[in-house]
Write an enzyme that holds these catalytic residues in place. Structure first.
Site, mmCIF file in Angstrom:
data_model
loop_
_atom_site.group_PDB
_atom_site.id
_atom_site.type_symbol
_atom_site.label_atom_id
_atom_site.label_comp_id
_atom_site.label_asym_id
_atom_site.label_seq_id
_atom_site.Cartn_x
_atom_site.Cartn_y
_atom_site.Cartn_z
ATOM 1 N N ASP A 1 0.174 -0.055 -6.886
ATOM 2 C CA ASP A 1 -1.006 -0.401 -7.299
ATOM 3 C C ASP A 1 -0.983 -1.665 -7.846
ATOM 4 O O ASP A 1 0.005 -1.836 -8.336
ATOM 5 C CB ASP A 1 -1.753 0.762 -8.250
ATOM 6 N N HIS B 1 -1.631 -8.785 -1.794
ATOM 7 C CA HIS B 1 -1.187 -7.888 -0.688
ATOM 8 C C HIS B 1 -0.004 -8.586 0.026
ATOM 9 O O HIS B 1 0.920 -7.777 0.319
ATOM 10 C CB HIS B 1 -2.467 -7.436 0.092
ATOM 11 N N LEU C 1 16.428 6.820 6.743
ATOM 12 C CA LEU C 1 15.087 6.947 5.722
ATOM 13 C C LEU C 1 13.850 7.436 6.674
ATOM 14 O O LEU C 1 13.683 6.690 7.908
ATOM 15 C CB LEU C 1 14.988 5.572 5.011
HETATM 16 C C1 FPP Z 1 -3.419 -1.535 -4.377
HETATM 17 O O1 FPP Z 1 -3.623 -2.655 -5.140
HETATM 18 C C2 FPP Z 1 -2.705 -1.863 -3.075
HETATM 19 C C3 FPP Z 1 -3.609 -1.334 -1.810
HETATM 20 C C4 FPP Z 1 -4.585 -0.902 -1.855
HETATM 21 C C5 FPP Z 1 -2.889 -1.856 -0.598
HETATM 22 C C6 FPP Z 1 -1.370 -1.800 -0.536
HETATM 23 C C7 FPP Z 1 -0.782 -2.603 0.575
HETATM 24 C C8 FPP Z 1 0.327 -3.332 0.908
HETATM 25 C C9 FPP Z 1 1.120 -3.297 -0.220
HETATM 26 C C10 FPP Z 1 0.388 -3.933 2.124
HETATM 27 C C11 FPP Z 1 0.492 -3.398 3.291
HETATM 28 C C12 FPP Z 1 1.715 -2.155 3.432
HETATM 29 C C13 FPP Z 1 2.511 -2.088 4.410
HETATM 30 C C14 FPP Z 1 3.196 -1.054 4.272
HETATM 31 C C15 FPP Z 1 2.624 -3.185 5.282
HETATM 32 P P1 FPP Z 1 -5.048 -3.181 -5.369
HETATM 33 O O2 FPP Z 1 -5.720 -4.048 -4.689
HETATM 34 O O3 FPP Z 1 -5.982 -1.799 -5.733
HETATM 35 O O4 FPP Z 1 -4.748 -3.674 -7.019
HETATM 36 P P2 FPP Z 1 -5.821 -3.794 -8.276
HETATM 37 O O5 FPP Z 1 -5.805 -2.280 -8.622
HETATM 38 O O6 FPP Z 1 -4.937 -4.696 -8.995
HETATM 39 O O7 FPP Z 1 -7.116 -4.465 -7.866
#
Ligand code: FPP
Length: 258
Positions: free
Chosen positions: A21, A38, A132
């Site tokens: 997150d 991201h 893994l």
């Molecule tokens: C949450 O942060 C994160 C996500 C919804 C997406 C996570 C995806 C990645 C790290 C990239 C793709 C992954 C792979 C495995 C290739 P948020 O956007 O909810 O953050 P916020 O709460 O600060 O808005």
């Protein structure tokens, strides 16, 4: 002494689950677009996958896209799907080389075709790897997963293949996406929120929960080591007394491993 040397190799979790997150907040703090967070989050994914492989963790489950995330603005959803496809495409050879086996849990059919093709290819290419197990939770909702398991079991009862009395927690576990995986012993959530948010609700029953204020794009190897050290300092009792535990109880929860 640095943290990896302080870690007890005999008390490592077999399965770590992470809610990644804070990508959006990380980007906002830098005056950047959320998508930038991201992109940087992928750098953390790479580093944490490496770190888990190095330490000898068996399973790493990453909450990469929740079923609820479909409700985000279309541009962000599209950017996330594109990032997923590009990352898998770019990393698959490295995963193969590093003995990482990829799995996906979630509503696979709801993903765009290009994602499904890329993911299926990566799953196939890494299928014989024995290091893994990297589990990507995509379009994943734990409540939907449990409802799906209930449907699958009900169908067997309806067809006369199963008796109601035969339904127990082990059987339910075998009908979840995570069938065959041990339950996570450690669940990490970054960026300060102290919630589970529809992630592995059934499987996290006995997991140690670790919350950190660090945003996911800043979460790197030393942070993982810190979480593991914290985990090793906890006493896992599984409903027993402290005295019972001190007389040599195993540190692992049984999942529904094959
Ligand atoms: C949450 O942060 C994160 C996500 C919804 C997406 C996570 C995806 C990645 C790290 C990239 C793709 C992954 C792979 C495995 C290739 P948020 O956007 O909810 O953050 P916020 O709460 O600060 O808005």
């Amino acid at each position: 002494m640095n943290i990896p040397e302080l870690l007890d190799r005999n008390k490592l979790p077999r399965h770590i689950a992470i809610i990644m997150d804070g990508n959006g907040r990380w980007a906002k703090e830098r005056g950047e677009d959320r998508v930038h967070g991201h992109y940087e989050g992928v750098v953390s994914v790479r580093e944490i996958v490496d770190a888990c492989g190095e330490i000898g963790i068996g399973y790493l489950t990453l909450y990469a896209f929740s079923a609820e995330n479909w409700n985000r603005p279309k541009e962000e959803v599209d950017a996330l799907m594109e990032l997923l496809v590009n990352t898998i495409r770019k990393e698959v050879d490295e995963l193969k080389k590093n003995n990482v086996r990829m799995h996906v849990i979630g509503d696979f059919e709801s993903l765009p075709e290009i994602c499904r093709v890329e993911l299926n290819e990566a799953i196939e290419i890494t299928a014989s790897n024995t290091g893994l197990n990297l589990v990507l939770a995509l379009s994943y909702s734990s409540r939907d997963e449990i409802a799906r398991a209930a449907r699958l079991i009900a169908e067997q009862v309806q067809a006369g293949k199963l008796k109601c009395e035969e339904i127990n927690d082990e059987l339910i576990g075998r009908h979840l996406y995570t069938s065959g995986f041990p339950d996570p012993e450690l669940m990490i959530r970054t960026s300060g929120e102290c919630r589970i948010s529809n992630f592995l609700l059934y499987q996290l029953a006995y997991s140690e929960l670790y919350f950190t204020n660090v945003h996911w794009p800043d979460f790197r190897k030393p942070h993982l080591h810190e979480a593991l050290l914290n985990y090793q300092q906890r006493e896992r009792r599984f409903g027993k007394t402290s005295e019972q535990i001190q007389t040599n109880q195993p540190q692992h929860v049984q999942g529904n491993e094959e």
